[in-house]
Design an enzyme around this catalytic site. Structure first.
Site: not given
Ligand code: NAD
Length: 493
Positions: A261, A295
């Site tokens: 997501e 999101c």
């Molecule tokens: P992010 O991708 O930076 O981080 C999300 C998670 O992934 C964190 O726990 C982080 O530590 C982990 N992570 C980061 N890099 C990684 C890697 N290389 N390997 C494994 N894990 C890793 O996102 P964020 O800044 O925490 O959240 C905001 C984003 O989430 C926005 O783009 C938003 O649109 C999206 N989002 C989408 C939905 C949906 O349902 N589509 C819902 C909420 C948020």
């Protein structure tokens, strides 16, 4: 001298592995976005900590949890929901401390939905059907084909910070309902409610190792150690599209199942026949809820030309009246962004919009409080007009309290402009013409289209995005399908 007391020790948020809270050697700070102060130390998992969590989850599949009936699993989920309910105020405090969001939002949305996720999937799994087909054959007897559901195995759950408890439990609940074991890694920006949840799950009596929690960062840290671990069977991830793509590469060799997501650049479309006041209130809500850090928020707003000037003026008035303040303040609408790092990103778009030629209708800066909050991660809610459709501020996800409003002249034109995006998560249409709603909604390239509302979710319905906004669907039976391995059995009659 006797009145001088040592400062109280900061809490230490620990991992939860094989039924035990463990701290390990390394730490990272949990910073309040309200004032920039460190509010807790968080254990920072290294590769061996993640390995221990995955091994505990693998072992738990062989224990009593692997033999638990669907009713027993559903009862366990209800006990977890009861446990969150019993500690409701602590969960609210944890969400508010990490994110600075309004207390009323944490109460009515975040924690309430955390409970609802467990209750919903407890009930759904008890009603989950499988498929049955009777085949024909020349001998007239045919064959009976049916499917059975089995757990996938060890599910790695990686969640973001924007709706910490809601998004984490949205995945933990169906994963456990389907009999899996879990290793969860919450965002480094929001570790508190996840730690509390581990306590609740322990107290709900789930066998050791069924639920494990590791804290840490993403790339080169706990997140990457988890997704690269050969012992996991699936990854479910919510976060940025770029991170999704990195995780996909990490799991490709092991051929793990994934559910993603991801990000969005969602549109709201206001037709001239819309209920004007409802549309203005709806778009203010869809642009600025949670400081734009949902999101599903609308960052692109298209308004049919006859309404345009009036709509922009009404949006300006309502947005300027939003109350920005401390989480517990009466009638507060907006808190800070999650972190200084994220604020730097949002403010870089505030600057870019000016360079790209935007008219700043309202906002565009940082509020000055003259108190401790000036050390926090606050920004003003912001509206722009006048940008071309290909401006970066109109095409890239900003994830802050911001929207760009543009006029349009025809239905065909607006559908084309809405769909001209690398993303496709959600869209809100505002119209009083039902025929138009039915005509336009299916043409929108998005996983979810709302008509005359926004963020009204029935947890039984599919949820997910198209294009760069995601892969697969969760929600209702779609979650049960993702978190289950399905075997087809064919019996010749
Ligand atoms: P992010 O991708 O930076 O981080 C999300 C998670 O992934 C964190 O726990 C982080 O530590 C982990 N992570 C980061 N890099 C990684 C890697 N290389 N390997 C494994 N894990 C890793 O996102 P964020 O800044 O925490 O959240 C905001 C984003 O989430 C926005 O783009 C938003 O649109 C999206 N989002 C989408 C939905 C949906 O349902 N589509 C819902 C909420 C948020």
């Amino acid at each position: 001298m006797s009145s001088i007391r040592p400062a109280p020790a900061r809490p230490l948020l620990r991992h939860f592995i094989n039924g035990q809270f463990v701290a390990g050697e390394h730490r990272f700070p949990n910073i309040s976005p309200v004032n920039g102060e460190c509010i807790a130390d968080v254990a920072h998992a290294d590769a061996s900590t993640v390995d221990a969590a995955v091994k505990a989850a693998q072992a738990a599949l062989q224990g009593p949890w692997g033999r638990a009936t669907v009713s027993e699993r559903a009862a366990a989920l209800h006990r977890i929901a009861d446990g969150i309910q019993a500690r409701f105020d602590e969960f609210v405090a944890a969400e508010v401390a990490d994110t600075g969001r309004p207390v009323h939002q944490a109460r009515t949305l975040d924690v309430a939905r955390g409970i609802a996720n467990f209750r919903t999937f407890a009930d759904l799994v008890k009603c989950a059907n499988t498929e049955l087909f009777q085949s024909e054959s020349a001998d007239g007897l045919g064959a009976l084909n049916y499917t059975v559901r089995k757990p996938l195995g060890v599910v790695a759950i990686i969640s973001p910070w924007n709706l910490p408890l809601l998004l984490l439990t949205w995945k933990i609940a169906p994963a456990l309902a389907c009999g899996n074991t879990v290793v969860a890694k919450p965002s480094e920006e929001s570790p508190s409610s996840a730690t509390l949840l581990a306590e609740v799950i322990r107290d709900a009596g789930l066998p050791d190792g069924v639920f494990n929690l590791v804290h840490g960062l993403g790339g080169g840290s706990a997140g990457e150690f988890l997704t690269r671990h050969p012992g996991i069977d699936a990854v479910t991830f919510t976060g940025e599209s770029r991170t999704g793509s990195t995780i996909m590469k990490a799991v490709a060799d092991g051929m793990k199942e994934v559910s993603f997501e991801l990000g969005g650049k969602n549109a709201a479309v206001v037709f001239a026949d819309a209920d004007f006041d409802a549309a203005v209130a709806g778009v203010v809500r869809s642009s600025f809820t949670n400081s734009g850090q949902v999101c599903l928020c609308s960052e692109r707003v298209y308004v049919e030309r006859p309404l345009f000037e009036r709509f922009v003026a009404a949006m300006k008035e309502k947005t300027a009246a939003l109350k920005i303040g401390y989480p517990a303040e009466d009638k507060v609408d907006m808190g800070p962004l999650i972190s200084h790092g994220h604020r730097d990103k949002v403010l870089s778009y505030y600057r870019l919009a000016r360079e790209e030629g935007a008219t700043v209708v309202t906002g565009g800066g940082v509020p000055q409080f003259g108190d401790e909050r000036d050390g926090g991660a606050w920004v003003e809610p912001t509206i722009w007009t006048g940008l071309p459709d290909n401006a970066r501020c109109v095409t890239e996800e900003i994830f802050g309290p911001v929207c760009h409003i543009a006029p349009f002249d025809s239905e065909e034109e607006v559908v084309r402009r809405v769909n001209d995006s690398q993303y496709g998560l959600a869209c809100a249409l505002w119209t009083s013409d039902l025929k138009r709603a039915h005509r336009v909604a299916p043409q929108i390239e998005a996983g979810l289209v709302w008509v005359n509302t926004w963020y009204l979710r029935d947890l039984r319905t599919p949820f997910g995005g198209v294009k760069q906004s995601g892969l697969g669907r969760e929600g209702g039976r779609h979650s049960l399908d993702f978190y289950s391995e399905i075997t087809t059995i064919c019996i010749k009659l």
